[in-house]
Design an enzyme around this catalytic site. Structure first.
Site, PDB file in Angstrom:
ATOM      1  N   LYS A 107     -11.152  57.490  -9.696  1.00 11.63           N
ATOM      2  CA  LYS A 107     -12.306  56.733  -9.220  1.00 11.63           C
ATOM      3  C   LYS A 107     -12.039  55.243  -9.435  1.00 11.63           C
ATOM      4  O   LYS A 107     -11.628  54.821 -10.516  1.00 11.63           O
ATOM      5  CB  LYS A 107     -13.548  57.183 -10.011  1.00 11.63           C
ATOM      6  CG  LYS A 107     -14.856  56.610  -9.518  1.00 11.63           C
ATOM      7  CD  LYS A 107     -16.009  57.190 -10.345  1.00 11.63           C
ATOM      8  CE  LYS A 107     -17.339  56.618  -9.909  1.00 11.63           C
ATOM      9  NZ  LYS A 107     -18.452  57.147 -10.756  1.00 11.63           N
ATOM     10  N   HIS A 109     -14.294  52.759  -9.082  1.00 12.77           N
ATOM     11  CA  HIS A 109     -15.488  51.969  -9.388  1.00 12.77           C
ATOM     12  C   HIS A 109     -16.223  52.640 -10.551  1.00 12.77           C
ATOM     13  O   HIS A 109     -15.819  53.708 -11.012  1.00 12.77           O
ATOM     14  CB  HIS A 109     -16.404  51.878  -8.164  1.00 12.77           C
ATOM     15  CG  HIS A 109     -16.885  53.210  -7.665  1.00 12.77           C
ATOM     16  ND1 HIS A 109     -16.100  54.038  -6.885  1.00 12.77           N
ATOM     17  CD2 HIS A 109     -18.055  53.864  -7.861  1.00 12.77           C
ATOM     18  CE1 HIS A 109     -16.775  55.147  -6.594  1.00 12.77           C
ATOM     19  NE2 HIS A 109     -17.960  55.067  -7.185  1.00 12.77           N
TER      20      HIS A 109
END
Length: 222
Positions: A107, A109
């Site tokens: 991921k 963010h």
């Protein structure tokens, strides 16, 4: 003879259509006389019961553990549901077991990274459906050790008791045995091919499938 839990699990898998007989091309390219697809435990009731089988197998194994880890993707709901089942298990006396799982893609963010859930710590049980090539176990062990935690065991639904490799170059050990020897951790299964054969032998309606499974085990099994 299979244990009561193993026998009940085989019948449960049959009732749910998860365990089927016929001719199936499996990941290795072999034609197998049976197929086990845990992805067909696909509703709340069946996953809840499956989780109770996992929880009981882990408790019966008597190993020490601190948390669960579910490798993406199938291991994610298995770890989640088994943690719920363990929280209600009388042997744990109200202890709540943390769990974590990984993403296939990092991921970019928020908190980032590939791990979701509780921090990997202590003795970690890896939960999956079956072990074929051992790839997810290898990746899981690397993640767990990389976080400073200790792989404690692998918990699976079915041990196929099957050797890898071409027909003229079969491995000396099954995929489960290879994992145990490579990582020095036990593999706990709810049931095995031997349990399936025992159930078939004791059920007149299913015994016709037993001959093909027995021949397959002679050829590829341990």
């Amino acid at each position: 003879m299979p244990g009561i839990q193993a026998e009940e699990f085989v019948h449960f898998a049959l009732d749910q259509g998860v365990l089927r007989f016929g001719q199936y091309k499996v990941k290795s390219g072999r034609l197998s006389p049976y197929f086990f697809n845990a992805g067909l435990f696909d509703d709340g009731a069946s996953v809840g019961r499956l989780a109770r089988f996992y929880a009981q197998a882990l408790v019966d194994a008597g190993i020490g553990f601190d948390m669960l880890f579910g490798p993406a993707y199938k291991g994610i709901p298995l770890a989640t549901a088994t943690a719920v089942a363990l929280a209600a298990h009388p042997a744990l006396a109200g202890r709540s077991v943390p769990f974590a799982f990984n993403r296939k893609e990092a991921k970019d963010h928020g908190e980032g990274g590939t791990l979701v859930g509780a921090p990997l710590a202590g003795r970690v049980v890896i939960i999956d459906d079956v072990i074929t090539a051992g790839t997810s176990v290898r990746e899981s062990v690397a993640l767990i050790r990389g976080a400073g935690a200790q792989p404690a065991a692998v918990l699976i639904a079915l041990d196929r008791m099957e050797r890898a490799g071409a027909d003229n170059a079969l491995s000396a050990h099954s995929a489960v045995q290879e994992v145990e020897q490579t990582y020095g951790i036990p593999v706990i299964s709810i049931a095995s091919l031997a349990d399936i054969l025992a159930v078939l032998g004791g059920d007149a309606g299913l015994s016709a499938h037993g001959e093909a499974l027995a021949a397959y085990r002679v050829r590829y099994g341990v």
